[in-house]
Write a protein that holds these residues in place. Structure first.
Motif, PDB file in Angstrom:
ATOM      1  N   ARG A 223       0.843  -1.199   0.000  1.00 30.45           N
ATOM      2  CA  ARG A 223       0.000   0.000   0.000  1.00 30.45           C
ATOM      3  C   ARG A 223       0.880   1.251   0.000  1.00 30.45           C
ATOM      4  NH1 ARG A 223      -3.184  -3.024   3.864  1.00 30.45           N
ATOM      5  NH2 ARG A 223      -2.139  -1.870   5.545  1.00 30.45           N
ATOM      6  N   LYS A 224       0.538   2.235  -0.842  1.00 29.75           N
ATOM      7  CA  LYS A 224       1.341   3.442  -0.983  1.00 29.75           C
ATOM      8  C   LYS A 224       0.597   4.668  -0.456  1.00 29.75           C
ATOM      9  CE  LYS A 224       4.200   2.262  -5.008  1.00 29.75           C
ATOM     10  NZ  LYS A 224       4.593   2.696  -6.371  1.00 29.75           N
ATOM     11  N   GLN A 225       1.340   5.506   0.214  1.00 33.88           N
ATOM     12  CA  GLN A 225       0.840   6.824   0.618  1.00 33.88           C
ATOM     13  C   GLN A 225       1.747   7.857  -0.039  1.00 33.88           C
ATOM     14  OE1 GLN A 225       1.064   7.574   4.851  1.00 33.88           O
ATOM     15  NE2 GLN A 225       0.821   9.779   4.576  1.00 33.88           N
ATOM     16  N   THR A 262       4.716   9.958   8.591  1.00 32.28           N
ATOM     17  CA  THR A 262       3.882   8.771   8.482  1.00 32.28           C
ATOM     18  C   THR A 262       3.677   8.211   9.873  1.00 32.28           C
ATOM     19  OG1 THR A 262       3.583   6.649   7.351  1.00 32.28           O
ATOM     20  CG2 THR A 262       5.805   7.157   8.131  1.00 32.28           C
TER      21      THR A 262
END
Length: 288
Positions: A223-225, A262
């Motif tokens: 999953r990418k932010q 993050t």
């Protein structure tokens, strides 16, 4: 440039710092210039000039305006030796510049010309320069000190070969900073800084993709932010990544610019055991 930090070093390690070119070195100078013309010569807002050919080595600071030098300011007890490596930091405040040599305060010099006019750096004389860096803002002001710690640049060291791995035997804790400095290669593809836990999982990674010029936090299962900021990696350019561990996660700065954070729980941070770096970069410094 106000509030900025300029460091003239060759990294900071036994053989990697800037060094006086020989045992016969007489002098060198670092000039913060208002222009780069040769004729007529530009104004020099700050002239920093260590001299070694006198009985007592000393440093001179001065300002050149309209072709005329102003009154010299002199400081004795210069902590530099011929043939030895060293690291110098210039810290620019609102009214004066402070200088540290090998981590110790040496002098301060009050501005005589507006610092806003400075646009050129000149380094001349009996000196071998290994590295030069400039940080125009402090990305982590709440944890700042007058002179940031200089971490070694290991030029050509096998320990810096990519992929690179460093153990984190105690995990991460609030206030700890990871410092990564290097050079992007001519035809880059990607760059990844991964944090690995005791179960060999990767709770979080920082990934730069040169194909689409994106920077993102990558969590488990891919999953990418996306980090919504200008892409600051460029081929054949130096870079600096700072990760500040704080309660609740990691805060990121790239090339002196804070780029957000993050979220990670404290227990996750404490269980981290390894730092990994991969991609099309050449590393000079990995510190944590």
């Amino acid at each position: 440039m106000e509030g900025g930090l300029f460091s003239a070093f060759g990294a900071s390690g036994a053989a990697e710092r800037s060094a006086l070119r020989s045992l016969a070195a007489h002098r060198f100078q670092v000039d913060f210039q208002c222009g780069c013309s040769l004729h007529p010569p530009p104004d020099i807002a700050i002239h920093f000039n260590p001299r070694f050919h006198t009985t007592q080595p000393h440093a001179i600071c001065n300002t050149l305006q309209a072709g005329r030098w102003q009154a010299e300011a002199r400081w004795p007890r210069l902590a530099l030796r011929r043939g030895a490596s060293f690291r110098i930091l210039f810290l620019f405040g609102h009214e004066d510049m402070k200088v540290s040599v090998n981590g110790r305060h040496f002098l301060h010099y009050r501005y005589r010309l507006p610092l806003s006019r400075v646009d050129t750096l000149g380094i001349f004389g009996d000196i071998l320069v290994k590295a030069v860096g400039f940080l125009n803002i402090n990305p982590f002001p709440e944890g700042s000190s007058e002179y940031p710690v200089g971490h070694p640049f290991l030029l050509g060291s096998p320990r810096m070969e990519v992929p690179c791995s460093r153990p984190l035997p105690r995990g991460l804790w609030p206030g700890q900073v990871i410092v990564l400095r290097g050079l992007v290669l001519p035809e880059p593809k990607d760059f990844t800084l991964s944090l690995v836990d005791e179960a060999a999982r990767v709770p979080v990674a920082l990934r730069a993709s040169f194909a689409d010029r994106t920077l993102a936090w990558v969590s488990p299962w891919g999953r990418k932010q996306l980090i919504l900021a200008p892409f600051l990696f460029y081929p054949q350019r130096f870079f600096e990544v700072l990760l500040l561990c704080q309660e609740g996660g990691l805060k990121l700065a790239l090339n002196g610019q804070g780029l957000g954070a993050t979220s990670l729980g404290r227990q996750v941070l404490e269980r981290l055991r390894e730092l990994r770096v991969s991609g099309t970069v050449q590393l000079y410094c990995v510190h944590h």
